[in-house]
Scaffold this active site. Structure first.
Site, PDB file in Angstrom:
ATOM      1  CB  CYS A 242      66.747 110.639  46.993  1.00 56.42           C
ATOM      2  SG  CYS A 242      68.315 111.460  47.327  1.00 56.42           S
TER       3      CYS A 242
ATOM      4  NE  ARG B 163      64.499 104.977  51.604  1.00 52.46           N
ATOM      5  CZ  ARG B 163      65.657 105.540  51.279  1.00 52.46           C
ATOM      6  NH1 ARG B 163      66.480 104.945  50.421  1.00 52.46           N
ATOM      7  NH2 ARG B 163      66.004 106.704  51.812  1.00 52.46           N
TER       8      ARG B 163
END
Length: 293
Positions: free
Chosen positions: A244, A183
């Site tokens: 995040c 990611r």
């Protein structure tokens, strides 16, 4: 005020519940899952939880006026919410979650309590999964907390988009991203439709699960955690901010640093979802658009 450990073992919590030796103690199930995980945290809590635990809903205890997920709530909202769960200003709070990782969302709630000035908070090491592995009791009995008075004392530990944008040039703080490597690099999809993966320029990637033992699900030792930070050129004597996807696993960075002696890690609350939404495309670093640092 008695010293409270930031991480407690299943054995310690079981004994504390059994003997009430920890004084005023409240246990919270803080389970929350990504949209791609087919689990219902509230339903699971109703079926099985640590005896006496109450359920902490991360989405309810948030800024309900924000267009982004579970952003930090106003202090008054937080105080009312945790007070309704029977938590007062001197209550020792132990948080856990039922993730297969052992700890996924509970460090976020640990950090939230600390932001609002409550240091008497601990994370159950290994979470509910480790608790059950030890053969410790669970219950389906609904909690019946008595409302309590909680007075928040907010700390300035939340970073916003403008501050992170300014940091691209000023480099006032180190920014650590707790998402998976895929990611972060842009080679794996984000769990939310409409958002491409990638990362903020200058950020450093330490996937949250790298901070945990794969077998026991517990946090790694202080020595191991320090080594991880050192290997990634993170200086714990300097300002540190975690990020995040939506500010949840970023708090593993805060807790890991705390276990190494750094108590003031901040979180970019809007995280990648806000950054991807608001930032100029030139500030989206991803192998997908062939943009690297």
């Amino acid at each position: 005020m008695a010293w409270v450990r930031s991480v407690v073992s299943a054995a310690w919590l079981a004994e504390a519940i059994r003997t009430a030796k920890a004084g005023t103690l409240r246990v919270l199930d803080c389970s929350w899952y990504l949209p791609t995980v087919p689990r219902n945290a509230r339903k699971e809590f109703e079926e099985q939880h640590i005896p006496g635990a109450a359920y902490f809903n991360l989405d309810e205890c948030s800024d309900l006026s924000s267009s982004y997920e579970h952003m930090m709530p106003p202090a008054e909202h937080f105080g009312r919410y945790v007070g309704s769960l029977g938590i007062a200003s001197r209550t020792h709070v132990v948080v856990y979650d039922a993730s297969d990782w052992g700890m996924f969302s509970s460090p976020r709630v640990w950090w939230m309590f600390r932001v609002f000035g409550h240091s008497r908070v601990s994370v159950l090491d290994g979470g509910l999964k480790h608790w059950c592995r030890q053969g410790l009791p669970v219950s389906a009995e609904p909690p019946q907390p008595s409302p309590a008075g909680f007075e928040p004392q907010p700390r300035d530990w939340v970073k916003n988009y403008e501050q992170v944008l300014h940091n691209l040039d000023s480099r006032e703080f180190q920014l650590v991203d707790a998402r998976s490597s895929g990611r972060f690099q842009g080679s794996e999809p984000e769990p939310r439709p409409g958002y491409d993966s990638g990362h903020i320029p200058g950020s450093i990637n330490i996937p949250f699960n790298n901070l945990l033992e794969s077998e026991t699900l517990k946090f790694k030792s202080e020595k191991e955690l320090n080594s991880i930070f050192t290997e990634h050129d993170i200086d714990l004597s300097k300002p540190l901010v975690g990020t995040c996807g939506t500010g949840v696993t970023a708090c593993h960075i805060a807790l890991a640093a705390y276990l190494c002696g750094k108590e003031d890690v901040m979180i970019y609350d809007g995280a990648w979802v806000e950054w991807f939404t608001r930032a100029d495309p030139s500030y989206i670093i991803s192998v997908k658009n062939e943009k690297t640092e």
